[in-house]
Design a protein around this motif. Sequence first.
Motif, PDB file in Angstrom:
ATOM      1  N   LEU A  29       0.807  -1.219   0.000  1.00  0.00           N
ATOM      2  CA  LEU A  29       0.000   0.000   0.000  1.00  0.00           C
ATOM      3  C   LEU A  29       0.843   1.274   0.000  1.00  0.00           C
ATOM      4  CD1 LEU A  29      -2.831  -1.006   2.518  1.00  0.00           C
ATOM      5  CD2 LEU A  29      -2.883  -1.051   0.018  1.00  0.00           C
ATOM      6  N   GLY A  30       2.138   1.135   0.175  1.00  0.00           N
ATOM      7  CA  GLY A  30       3.010   2.309   0.185  1.00  0.00           C
ATOM      8  C   GLY A  30       2.832   3.167   1.424  1.00  0.00           C
ATOM      9  N   ILE A  31       2.576   2.524   2.558  1.00  0.00           N
ATOM     10  CA  ILE A  31       2.392   3.235   3.827  1.00  0.00           C
ATOM     11  C   ILE A  31       3.309   2.619   4.875  1.00  0.00           C
ATOM     12  CG2 ILE A  31       0.014   3.954   3.338  1.00  0.00           C
ATOM     13  CD1 ILE A  31      -1.010   1.614   4.992  1.00  0.00           C
ATOM     14  N   ALA A  32       3.408   3.275   6.029  1.00  0.00           N
ATOM     15  CA  ALA A  32       4.278   2.777   7.095  1.00  0.00           C
ATOM     16  C   ALA A  32       3.663   1.547   7.759  1.00  0.00           C
ATOM     17  CB  ALA A  32       4.490   3.872   8.142  1.00  0.00           C
ATOM     18  N   GLU A  33       4.529   0.679   8.255  1.00  0.00           N
ATOM     19  CA  GLU A  33       4.073  -0.528   8.941  1.00  0.00           C
ATOM     20  C   GLU A  33       3.236  -0.164  10.169  1.00  0.00           C
ATOM     21  OE1 GLU A  33       5.937  -4.641  10.841  1.00  0.00           O
ATOM     22  OE2 GLU A  33       7.251  -3.219   9.809  1.00  0.00           O
ATOM     23  N   ARG A  34       3.614   0.916  10.853  1.00  0.00           N
ATOM     24  CA  ARG A  34       2.854   1.370  12.021  1.00  0.00           C
ATOM     25  C   ARG A  34       1.436   1.806  11.615  1.00  0.00           C
ATOM     26  NH1 ARG A  34       2.084   0.522  17.140  1.00  0.00           N
ATOM     27  NH2 ARG A  34       1.594   2.382  18.311  1.00  0.00           N
ATOM     28  N   THR A  35       1.303   2.418  10.441  1.00  0.00           N
ATOM     29  CA  THR A  35      -0.010   2.822   9.937  1.00  0.00           C
ATOM     30  C   THR A  35      -0.878   1.594   9.681  1.00  0.00           C
ATOM     31  OG1 THR A  35       0.957   4.779   8.913  1.00  0.00           O
ATOM     32  CG2 THR A  35      -1.209   4.111   8.112  1.00  0.00           C
ATOM     33  N   VAL A  36      -0.269   0.542   9.138  1.00  0.00           N
ATOM     34  CA  VAL A  36      -0.997  -0.712   8.912  1.00  0.00           C
ATOM     35  C   VAL A  36      -1.490  -1.261  10.242  1.00  0.00           C
ATOM     36  CG1 VAL A  36      -0.805  -3.116   8.153  1.00  0.00           C
ATOM     37  CG2 VAL A  36       0.211  -1.287   6.790  1.00  0.00           C
ATOM     38  N   SER A  37      -0.613  -1.283  11.239  1.00  0.00           N
ATOM     39  CA  SER A  37      -0.980  -1.787  12.558  1.00  0.00           C
ATOM     40  C   SER A  37      -2.148  -0.992  13.153  1.00  0.00           C
ATOM     41  CB  SER A  37       0.229  -1.730  13.492  1.00  0.00           C
ATOM     42  OG  SER A  37      -0.123  -2.162  14.781  1.00  0.00           O
TER      43      SER A  37
END
Length: 133
Positions: A29-37
Amino acid sequence: MADRLTVREVSCLRLLEGGLKNKEIASQLGIAERTVSNTLQSAYRKLGVSQRQDAIAEFRRNWSETGHRLSMSPQAGTGSSVSVSGPASRPPSFYRPTPPGLVNTSVIIAVFAVIGVLAVLALVTSRAFHGLG
């Protein structure tokens, strides 16, 4: 429970459904892993679950590809389950998230197109004024 999942929550759940880890989802998705979490935690709250496998099962069973609840689950407080639609299908092609690089490319192309139009207008205007003198 909320009435709707966000587009990002649905995207993360779809990739989670495919067996991807948070780091892989972030990359897709081209986003930070923390954002996914954070996004998945928000989705879990809306789905009324606390684990990945439960989230996948609940999403498949009771939620549409656009993030709307198809049925009321017993944990929502009604005690009954009334289905509005059949089993969830794959998302339609128009719903797939746009890759981040493509968005940036589109913006760059649009900016150069505008600059090109302005340059042509400046050239035409310049020649018109020189012809008057």
